[in-house]
Design a protein around this motif. Structure first.
Motif, PDB file in Angstrom:
ATOM      1  N   PHE A 193      28.924 -77.104  59.346  1.00  0.00           N
ATOM      2  CA  PHE A 193      29.999 -76.122  59.220  1.00  0.00           C
ATOM      3  C   PHE A 193      30.911 -76.543  58.073  1.00  0.00           C
ATOM      4  CE2 PHE A 193      34.285 -74.616  61.024  1.00  0.00           C
ATOM      5  CZ  PHE A 193      34.195 -73.388  60.392  1.00  0.00           C
ATOM      6  N   GLY A 194      30.997 -75.672  57.061  1.00  0.00           N
ATOM      7  CA  GLY A 194      31.844 -75.943  55.902  1.00  0.00           C
ATOM      8  C   GLY A 194      32.597 -74.698  55.483  1.00  0.00           C
ATOM      9  N   ASP A 195      33.343 -74.802  54.415  1.00  0.00           N
ATOM     10  CA  ASP A 195      34.054 -73.637  53.886  1.00  0.00           C
ATOM     11  C   ASP A 195      33.046 -72.566  53.460  1.00  0.00           C
ATOM     12  OD1 ASP A 195      36.497 -74.883  54.221  1.00  0.00           O
ATOM     13  OD2 ASP A 195      36.599 -75.621  52.161  1.00  0.00           O
ATOM     14  N   LEU A 196      33.394 -71.317  53.729  1.00  0.00           N
ATOM     15  CA  LEU A 196      32.525 -70.215  53.322  1.00  0.00           C
ATOM     16  C   LEU A 196      32.951 -69.759  51.932  1.00  0.00           C
ATOM     17  CD1 LEU A 196      31.573 -67.555  56.045  1.00  0.00           C
ATOM     18  CD2 LEU A 196      30.325 -68.173  53.978  1.00  0.00           C
ATOM     19  N   ASP A 197      32.575 -70.554  50.947  1.00  0.00           N
ATOM     20  CA  ASP A 197      32.776 -70.207  49.536  1.00  0.00           C
ATOM     21  C   ASP A 197      31.551 -70.717  48.788  1.00  0.00           C
ATOM     22  OD1 ASP A 197      33.135 -72.970  49.371  1.00  0.00           O
ATOM     23  OD2 ASP A 197      35.297 -72.846  49.086  1.00  0.00           O
ATOM     24  N   TRP A 198      31.474 -70.432  47.491  1.00  0.00           N
ATOM     25  CA  TRP A 198      30.270 -70.826  46.738  1.00  0.00           C
ATOM     26  C   TRP A 198      30.074 -72.332  46.773  1.00  0.00           C
ATOM     27  CZ3 TRP A 198      27.518 -66.891  46.738  1.00  0.00           C
ATOM     28  CH2 TRP A 198      27.907 -65.639  46.291  1.00  0.00           C
ATOM     29  N   GLU A 199      31.153 -73.092  46.690  1.00  0.00           N
ATOM     30  CA  GLU A 199      31.044 -74.548  46.707  1.00  0.00           C
ATOM     31  C   GLU A 199      30.557 -75.036  48.074  1.00  0.00           C
ATOM     32  OE1 GLU A 199      31.043 -78.371  45.227  1.00  0.00           O
ATOM     33  OE2 GLU A 199      31.302 -76.475  44.145  1.00  0.00           O
ATOM     34  N   GLU A 242      34.259 -61.240  44.995  1.00  0.00           N
ATOM     35  CA  GLU A 242      35.625 -60.833  44.626  1.00  0.00           C
ATOM     36  C   GLU A 242      36.556 -62.030  44.485  1.00  0.00           C
ATOM     37  OE1 GLU A 242      36.786 -58.036  47.600  1.00  0.00           O
ATOM     38  OE2 GLU A 242      35.612 -56.385  46.728  1.00  0.00           O
ATOM     39  N   GLY A 243      36.011 -63.249  44.641  1.00  0.00           N
ATOM     40  CA  GLY A 243      36.827 -64.452  44.493  1.00  0.00           C
ATOM     41  C   GLY A 243      37.563 -64.847  45.751  1.00  0.00           C
ATOM     42  N   ASN A 244      37.188 -64.244  46.881  1.00  0.00           N
ATOM     43  CA  ASN A 244      37.797 -64.595  48.163  1.00  0.00           C
ATOM     44  C   ASN A 244      36.908 -65.581  48.909  1.00  0.00           C
ATOM     45  OD1 ASN A 244      39.823 -62.752  47.544  1.00  0.00           O
ATOM     46  ND2 ASN A 244      38.723 -61.062  48.536  1.00  0.00           N
ATOM     47  N   TYR A 245      37.403 -66.117  50.000  1.00  0.00           N
ATOM     48  CA  TYR A 245      36.630 -67.115  50.747  1.00  0.00           C
ATOM     49  C   TYR A 245      37.185 -67.263  52.151  1.00  0.00           C
ATOM     50  CZ  TYR A 245      40.395 -70.595  50.203  1.00  0.00           C
ATOM     51  OH  TYR A 245      41.583 -71.277  50.268  1.00  0.00           O
ATOM     52  N   TYR A 246      36.426 -67.997  52.999  1.00  0.00           N
ATOM     53  CA  TYR A 246      36.847 -68.277  54.373  1.00  0.00           C
ATOM     54  C   TYR A 246      36.900 -69.795  54.547  1.00  0.00           C
ATOM     55  CZ  TYR A 246      35.488 -63.393  55.171  1.00  0.00           C
ATOM     56  OH  TYR A 246      35.362 -62.025  55.096  1.00  0.00           O
TER      57      TYR A 246
END
Length: 344
Positions: free
Chosen positions: A243-249, A313-317
């Motif tokens: 479980f990690g951040d929901l962004d491209w990285e 859109e440059g957003n993340y969770y």
């Protein structure tokens, strides 16, 4: 293979004009006479084949205005050199990967290959496991070569890395153990990217079906996971959730980890994140196609569309979008064992 030949082999097109050849060879030849001699030599060897419709110059010696590149004529000599060394080197050293590669890489790697060949002929394959810097110094007299200077990639290319008993050097894996499950035959483990999530989940570890809670420390987990078997020498079937951040990285970290140690996305946490409103602030991150293509199929079509829209859109969770009580409730109450994938 000399420098001029290597530049021709690496030229991306099948034809080349005289002006492009002049630019290609400017760092090598100081005079027109030397440049022309080199081109005439390549003509005689059928490496450069004149395109007659383009004509020739009036200078002496005369050169064609345009050539077709016969790379096979050059690669024939290169392959003969590979065959020569294959016959001389230890039989365990595989040179197959070089036949399709850049001759320049072969020349760069050759000094190391010769040192590895010498080591194997003198000592054979080592029986003891030792840290990478120690093995690195034994092989090529450079303790940083394996971990920092491309040695691991070279050893994998020639199919030797697993046989050299190398202990990768990385930060220790940081985790907490659920003592109630030590004797179980099947262990599941949760890896979380960030410290806040780790601290929030830790108090309820004993209330879950998980054997460990592992702090991934961002990208560090990609290397530190190699320490798992030594730090947790429990004979059992092991399954990992991540479980990690929901962004491209975050997707990229999971993808890199999953290539070293199969770890499926911890869907209940991610799905809870998707029920929140996305945060703004990751427009600077770039799409990682391979990571996205591997990660998204774990989710429903609607969830995939939602993630793609938000991330493009440059957003993340962020993981922190879930409060501590919510994290703990999800971890305790989800049916994790039925979520285990047998194939990743």
């Amino acid at each position: 293979m000399d420098e001029a030949a290597k530049r021709i082999v690496m030229f991306p097109k099948m034809t080349i004009n005289l002006e492009e050849l002049e630019q290609l060879f400017t760092p090598i030849y100081d005079s027109y006479a030397d440049f022309a001699d080199a081109l005439r030599k390549f003509e005689n060897e059928d490496v450069l084949v004149m395109i007659r419709a383009a004509g020739r110059t009036d200078r002496t010696p005369s050169l064609a205005y345009r050539y077709r590149i016969n790379k096979n004529a050059l690669k024939s000599d290169y392959h003969k050199e590979l065959q020569h060394y294959r016959a001389r080197m230890h039989k365990a050293i595989s040179l197959d990967g070089y036949y399709r590669g850049d001759p320049g890489l072969w020349e760069k790697d050759l000094p190391y290959l010769l040192k590895i060949d010498h080591y194997l002929k003198a000592h054979g394959f080592p029986e003891d496991q030792v840290p990478a810097p120690e093995r690195s110094f034994e092989l090529v007299e450079d303790e940083k070569w394996i971990d920092e200077n491309g040695g691991k990639e070279l050893l994998e290319k020639i199919n030797l890395y697993p046989r050299l008993n190398i202990i990768p050097v990385s930060d220790p894996l940081m985790f907490a153990i659920n003592p109630q499950l030590i004797n179980e035959s099947e262990h599941i483990h949760l890896i979380v990217e960030n410290k806040t999530t780790y601290q929030g989940l830790l108090p309820v570890l004993k209330e879950t079906s998980f054997a460990t809670l592992i702090y991934g420390c961002g990208k560090a987990i990609v290397k530190s996971i190699d320490q798992f078997a030594m730090q947790y020498p429990i004979k059992a079937v092991h399954h990992f959730f991540y479980f990690g951040d929901l962004d491209w990285e975050g997707l990229s970290i999971w993808y890199s980890l999953n290539r070293r140690q199969a770890a499926q996305p911890a869907l209940p946490f991610y799905q809870a994140c998707l029920r929140k409103e996305a945060a703004v602030g990751k427009a600077y991150q770039h799409l990682r196609n391979a990571a996205a293509d591997a990660f998204f199929p774990f989710f429903s079509e609607g969830q995939i569309r939602q993630m793609r829209t938000a991330l493009h859109e440059g957003n993340y969770y962020p993981q922190e979008i879930l409060k501590t009580k919510e994290l703990q409730q999800i971890w305790r109450n989800s049916d994790w064992k039925n979520l285990i994938c047998t194939k990743l």
